[in-house]
Design a protein around this motif. Structure first.
Motif, mmCIF file in Angstrom:
data_model
loop_
_atom_site.group_PDB
_atom_site.id
_atom_site.type_symbol
_atom_site.label_atom_id
_atom_site.label_comp_id
_atom_site.label_asym_id
_atom_site.label_seq_id
_atom_site.Cartn_x
_atom_site.Cartn_y
_atom_site.Cartn_z
ATOM 1 N N ASN A 94 0.833 -1.200 0.000
ATOM 2 C CA ASN A 94 0.000 0.000 0.000
ATOM 3 C C ASN A 94 0.868 1.251 0.000
ATOM 4 O O ASN A 94 1.638 1.491 0.919
ATOM 5 C CB ASN A 94 -0.903 -0.008 1.231
ATOM 6 C CG ASN A 94 -1.981 1.057 1.162
ATOM 7 O OD1 ASN A 94 -2.209 1.653 0.118
ATOM 8 N ND2 ASN A 94 -2.637 1.309 2.277
ATOM 9 N N SER A 95 0.767 2.043 -1.065
ATOM 10 C CA SER A 95 1.538 3.282 -1.182
ATOM 11 C C SER A 95 0.626 4.485 -1.005
ATOM 12 O O SER A 95 -0.558 4.434 -1.346
ATOM 13 C CB SER A 95 2.217 3.358 -2.552
ATOM 14 O OG SER A 95 3.175 2.334 -2.700
ATOM 15 N N ARG A 100 -1.438 7.725 -1.682
ATOM 16 C CA ARG A 100 -2.036 8.217 -2.912
ATOM 17 C C ARG A 100 -1.380 9.539 -3.311
ATOM 18 O O ARG A 100 -1.141 10.411 -2.483
ATOM 19 C CB ARG A 100 -3.539 8.417 -2.739
ATOM 20 C CG ARG A 100 -4.280 7.140 -2.367
ATOM 21 C CD ARG A 100 -5.774 7.380 -2.269
ATOM 22 N NE ARG A 100 -6.467 6.186 -1.817
ATOM 23 C CZ ARG A 100 -7.782 6.093 -1.680
ATOM 24 N NH1 ARG A 100 -8.544 7.140 -1.960
ATOM 25 N NH2 ARG A 100 -8.349 4.976 -1.258
ATOM 26 N N GLY A 108 -2.370 -5.842 -6.268
ATOM 27 C CA GLY A 108 -2.419 -4.502 -5.727
ATOM 28 C C GLY A 108 -3.608 -4.336 -4.787
ATOM 29 O O GLY A 108 -4.286 -5.301 -4.433
ATOM 30 N N CYS A 147 -5.447 0.092 -9.136
ATOM 31 C CA CYS A 147 -4.832 0.214 -7.805
ATOM 32 C C CYS A 147 -3.950 1.445 -7.641
ATOM 33 O O CYS A 147 -3.340 1.621 -6.585
ATOM 34 C CB CYS A 147 -4.013 -1.044 -7.509
ATOM 35 S SG CYS A 147 -4.972 -2.571 -7.572
ATOM 36 N N SER A 149 -0.522 1.604 -5.643
ATOM 37 C CA SER A 149 -0.437 0.474 -4.706
ATOM 38 C C SER A 149 -0.505 -0.850 -5.459
ATOM 39 O O SER A 149 -1.470 -1.608 -5.336
ATOM 40 C CB SER A 149 -1.542 0.563 -3.650
ATOM 41 O OG SER A 149 -1.408 1.731 -2.876
ATOM 42 N N GLY A 153 4.115 0.695 -4.479
ATOM 43 C CA GLY A 153 4.047 -0.657 -3.934
ATOM 44 C C GLY A 153 5.390 -1.158 -3.457
ATOM 45 O O GLY A 153 6.269 -0.378 -3.071
#
Length: 257
Positions: free
Chosen positions: A17-18, A20, A164, A184, A187, A227
């Motif tokens: 999870n990156s 946004r 993702g 995604c 992410s 990610g």
């Protein structure tokens, strides 16, 4: 192949999870599923489950001569469903090993049988069962009775697979990079080769089951976090007791993770 599982069914590693940023905003599961159908308007089909899961596949009419084409299968048995991409070179031997007499048994049905063996506490650890599968493959299994998810990608990297996190936190698994990227946002990442994922046990290498996996941040061409990739940490071992007999169930997957 496309599989989407809401948070109550499966959780992806948090490193995937990156934050946004920019215009790359993740989409909802319904939007991602529509994208998949739009990409294959004549051949795609899908099924959704009440527990928060959806599986989709491209039918056999897809052209085998197309670049990057791999055999695709979708099967269900005893409320267990499998989407399979690729091939098993030792399918005949595995059919005999699992005592399957039906000549129509294909790779997807074989994987379902292997999963049932694991679920019902078969005599082998999960990593050994997957390692016995020889070939280039990717698969996702969904057990609609228990709500369990089981996915794996062969160690040779011959079949593409990405995963993702959608806008609502759902796990998305697909061989089409563009669908995962659009769905995604930042992410997403390639699914790690030689690894398997279970909704209760998480991500693990079946090639090196006694080693931990290390998450390495990915950075895209714009220098933005995107990610994470997962690599075997050769210097870190998982401390666990030897796995023998029927004790080698899914619970053992959690040891040291």
């Amino acid at each position: 192949m496309l599989a989407i599982f809401q948070k109550q069914v499966a959780h992806a590693p948090q490193e995937l999870n990156s934050p946004r940023s920019g215009a790359a905003k993740p989409r909802s599961p319904d939007e991602i599923l529509r994208d998949f159908h739009a990409a294959h308007p004549a051949d795609a089909f899908s099924t959704s489950f009440g527990g928060g899961a959806a599986l989709a596949c491209v039918g056999p009419r897809a052209c085998p001569a197309a670049s990057g084409w791999h055999q695709r299968m979708f099967c269900g048995l005893d409320d267990i469903y499998c989407v399979f991409l690729g091939r098993l070179d030792n399918l005949s031997g595995l059919i005999r090993q699992y005592g399957l007499c039906n000549k129509s048994t294909n790779e997807a049905l074989l994987v379902i049988e292997a999963y049932r063996t694991l679920r019902d506490r078969g005599p082998y650890p999960a990593d050994q069962v997957v390692k016995d599968l020889s070939g280039s493959f990717a698969f996702v299994v969904f057990d609609n009775k228990s709500g369990a998810v089981f996915a794996a990608l062969s160690a040779d990297g011959g079949v593409p697979l990405y995963w993702g996190i959608a806008a609502d936190g759902s796990v998305v698994i697909c061989e089409d990079r563009e669908i995962v990227k659009r769905g995604c946002g930042k992410s997403y990442a390639p699914f790690p080769v030689g690894c398997m994922f279970h909704s209760e046990g998480g991500l693990k290498s079946f090639e090196h089951p006694m080693n931990r996996l290390k998450a390495l941040p990915r950075v895209d061409s714009e220098g933005v976090m995107c990610g994470a990739t997962f690599k075997v940490d050769t210097f870190t071992k998982i401390n666990s007791m030897p796995r023998v007999g029927s004790a080698t169930n899914w619970a053992a997957w959690d040891e040291g993770i």
